[in-house]
Motif scaffolding. Structure first.
Motif, mmCIF file in Angstrom:
data_model
loop_
_atom_site.group_PDB
_atom_site.id
_atom_site.type_symbol
_atom_site.label_atom_id
_atom_site.label_comp_id
_atom_site.label_asym_id
_atom_site.label_seq_id
_atom_site.Cartn_x
_atom_site.Cartn_y
_atom_site.Cartn_z
ATOM 1 N N ARG A 48 9.741 43.686 45.561
ATOM 2 C CA ARG A 48 9.148 42.989 44.417
ATOM 3 C C ARG A 48 7.925 42.180 44.834
ATOM 4 O O ARG A 48 7.020 41.962 44.031
ATOM 5 N N SER A 49 7.885 41.767 46.103
ATOM 6 C CA SER A 49 6.780 40.934 46.587
ATOM 7 C C SER A 49 6.551 41.214 48.060
ATOM 8 O O SER A 49 7.462 41.668 48.777
ATOM 9 N N ASP A 50 5.326 40.926 48.521
ATOM 10 C CA ASP A 50 5.036 41.102 49.934
ATOM 11 C C ASP A 50 5.698 40.018 50.792
ATOM 12 O O ASP A 50 5.683 40.101 52.023
ATOM 13 N N ARG A 51 6.288 39.023 50.138
ATOM 14 C CA ARG A 51 7.002 37.972 50.869
ATOM 15 C C ARG A 51 8.503 38.218 50.941
ATOM 16 O O ARG A 51 9.245 37.441 51.537
ATOM 17 N N ALA A 52 8.954 39.301 50.280
ATOM 18 C CA ALA A 52 10.383 39.604 50.296
ATOM 19 C C ALA A 52 10.789 40.183 51.636
ATOM 20 O O ALA A 52 9.955 40.705 52.404
ATOM 21 N N ASP A 53 12.060 40.077 51.942
ATOM 22 C CA ASP A 53 12.598 40.597 53.198
ATOM 23 C C ASP A 53 12.471 42.120 53.195
ATOM 24 O O ASP A 53 12.984 42.796 52.290
ATOM 25 N N PRO A 54 11.793 42.717 54.177
ATOM 26 C CA PRO A 54 11.646 44.180 54.224
ATOM 27 C C PRO A 54 12.970 44.917 54.252
ATOM 28 O O PRO A 54 13.036 46.100 53.870
ATOM 29 N N ALA A 55 14.026 44.254 54.705
ATOM 30 C CA ALA A 55 15.329 44.913 54.749
ATOM 31 C C ALA A 55 15.967 45.011 53.363
ATOM 32 O O ALA A 55 16.952 45.718 53.174
ATOM 33 N N ASP A 56 15.418 44.257 52.407
ATOM 34 C CA ASP A 56 15.969 44.249 51.055
ATOM 35 C C ASP A 56 15.191 45.225 50.180
ATOM 36 O O ASP A 56 14.190 44.871 49.559
ATOM 37 N N GLY A 57 15.633 46.452 50.167
ATOM 38 C CA GLY A 57 14.947 47.466 49.370
ATOM 39 C C GLY A 57 15.556 47.678 48.009
ATOM 40 O O GLY A 57 15.139 48.571 47.276
ATOM 41 N N SER A 58 16.576 46.907 47.629
ATOM 42 C CA SER A 58 17.239 46.965 46.321
ATOM 43 C C SER A 58 17.899 48.316 46.047
ATOM 44 O O SER A 58 18.243 48.615 44.905
ATOM 45 N N GLY A 59 18.067 49.136 47.084
ATOM 46 C CA GLY A 59 18.705 50.438 46.887
ATOM 47 C C GLY A 59 17.879 51.405 46.077
ATOM 48 O O GLY A 59 18.421 52.363 45.506
ATOM 49 N N LEU A 60 16.564 51.207 46.019
ATOM 50 C CA LEU A 60 15.695 52.063 45.220
ATOM 51 C C LEU A 60 14.901 53.006 46.112
ATOM 52 O O LEU A 60 14.497 52.646 47.209
ATOM 53 N N SER A 61 14.671 54.219 45.613
ATOM 54 C CA SER A 61 13.880 55.216 46.345
ATOM 55 C C SER A 61 12.461 55.250 45.797
ATOM 56 O O SER A 61 12.232 55.041 44.603
ATOM 57 N N VAL A 62 11.521 55.516 46.692
ATOM 58 C CA VAL A 62 10.139 55.727 46.272
ATOM 59 C C VAL A 62 9.875 57.229 46.336
ATOM 60 O O VAL A 62 9.923 57.834 47.411
ATOM 61 N N LEU A 63 9.612 57.830 45.180
ATOM 62 C CA LEU A 63 9.459 59.277 45.101
ATOM 63 C C LEU A 63 8.040 59.621 44.652
ATOM 64 O O LEU A 63 7.510 59.015 43.706
#
Length: 406
Positions: free
Chosen positions: A118-133
């Motif tokens: 959601r933000s560039d300050r969010a934890d990179p390990a927190d991907g919210s379980g979403l895929s980028v397709l």
């Protein structure tokens, strides 16, 4: 002339078809109220035939539309997950599938193996379980998808850092809709900001896309290091040929080792739809037959009574010199004309009732051509058959007997 010869009697005048028709219509006009009641009985029988055929046909069409929305014509093509080495589909796999004759739509997505934040300050390990397709611009047509708000990827926007969110992905990222004129939401993928241009409605036929962020094919290659190989190909085809398409898809998209490609089996809704079509076909045939029988009995009864009650008139016409052929022609024309008028009126009445009921049920109004044709032609045929015997019998009535009955 010899003494034994006798002068020939006057020959009966032959009536042209138009004259016979005019006589029949004159008889209908002369018996206005009674003829109207006779036509009403015919019309009600024909209207019954149209209604009992068209209303179930309209319900069947509505049901078939609902079943089709469940993905009866859609297939999903993907490599086997446990293959070693992993199968990589050709970059043009969706275009190769589109060359199969019965295929109507073909599109693809590819996993970029990146996470979205959601933000560039969010934890990179927190991907919210979403895929980028990475997604083709024609994806929605292949998966029967619609846009909840905003727009989908286009040949123009797919080249830029834009994204479309699946329904559940939008909820997790806190961007529930795209508002025209408002601040555009953004998501962060692999060090790049992507502007959200659309949110999709739920996709029951492709639930994986609900938890995905879709980016343009070209943008994924330029910004995310995507290699251009699709991971899933979606195909829609003609329902009647869906099994044949399924059989040839593996060898089409991956001819080297087709056994390592999985194709989803047709939806269970397809089997339900075909069973429903067969059941409805038998039901419609039975209803049409019963209605035609009931309507035919009504028409026959109406016409027999209509002709028999005029035996005195027929006998008088015979006594005044009318030939048997003229009597038969006149009353047959009247029977056919009366039946045709009643059949047309009944068809219009049945169509109006069907259209009103279909509108009330929010169904498409369907009028089987056979039912409409049977309505008019059946009424004419039955009316002619019903009027033939009484007319012939009355035309053979001796004039003396007819005059004695007056």
């Amino acid at each position: 002339m010899s003494s034994g010869s006798h002068p020939a009697g006057p020959r009966p005048v032959r009536l042209a078809f138009t004259d016979v028709l005019r006589l029949g219509l004159l008889g209908i006009r002369a018996r206005g109220p009674r003829a109207a009641l006779s036509a009403l009985g015919i019309a009600l029988g024909v209207a019954t035939l149209v209604v009992v055929s068209a209303v179930p046909a309209s319900g069947q069409r509505a049901l078939m539309t609902e079943l089709s929305a469940l993905g009866t014509n859609m297939l999903r093509v993907a490599p086997q997950a446990d293959s070693d080495p992993p199968v990589v589909l050709p970059t043009a796999a969706d275009a190769m599938a589109a060359r199969i004759g019965p295929v109507t739509e073909s599109s693809a997505v590819a996993n970029t193996h990146h996470s979205v934040l959601r933000s560039d300050r969010a934890d990179p390990a927190d991907g919210s379980g979403l895929s980028v397709l990475a997604a083709r611009t024609d994806l929605l047509a292949a998966v029967h998808g619609t846009v909840l708000s905003g727009t989908f990827l286009s040949p123009t926007t797919e080249r830029y850092p834009t994204a479309v969110l699946g329904f559940r992905a939008a909820s997790r990222l806190g961007i529930d809709r795209v508002r025209p004129g408002g601040d555009a939401g953004q998501v962060y993928v692999d060090g790049h900001w992507f502007t959200v241009i659309g949110v999709l409605d739920p996709l029951p036929l492709a639930p994986d896309l609900d938890v995905s962020v879709l980016v343009g094919w070209d943008a994924a290659r330029e910004l995310l290091g995507f290699d251009g190989h699709p991971t899933v190909v979606y195909v829609t085809a003609a329902e009647s040929r869906i099994e044949a398409v399924r059989d040839v898809l593996p060898a089409t998209v991956y001819p080297e080792l087709p056994g390592l490609v999985q194709v989803s089996r047709p939806s269970d809704a397809l089997a339900a739809k075909r069973a429903t079509q067969r059941t409805f076909s038998v039901l419609l045939l039975g209803l049409a037959g019963v209605a035609l029988l009931v309507g035919g009995v009504g028409v026959a009864n109406t016409m027999v009574v209509s002709v028999l009650e005029r035996r005195r008139e027929i006998g008088l016409r015979r006594a005044l010199g009318a030939g048997r052929r003229q009597i038969r022609g006149q009353f047959l024309a009247e029977s056919v004309a009366l039946s045709a008028l009643g059949g047309c009126a009944g068809t219009v009445l049945g169509a109006a009732v069907t259209a009103g009921y279909a509108l009330w049920q929010s169904w498409p109004a369907v009028f089987p051509p056979l039912a409409v044709a049977d309505g008019v032609l059946g009424a004419v045929a039955v009316g002619a058959a019903a009027g033939l015997y009484p007319a012939v019998r009355a035309s053979r009535l001796p004039p003396t007997e007819a005059l004695a009955a007056v």
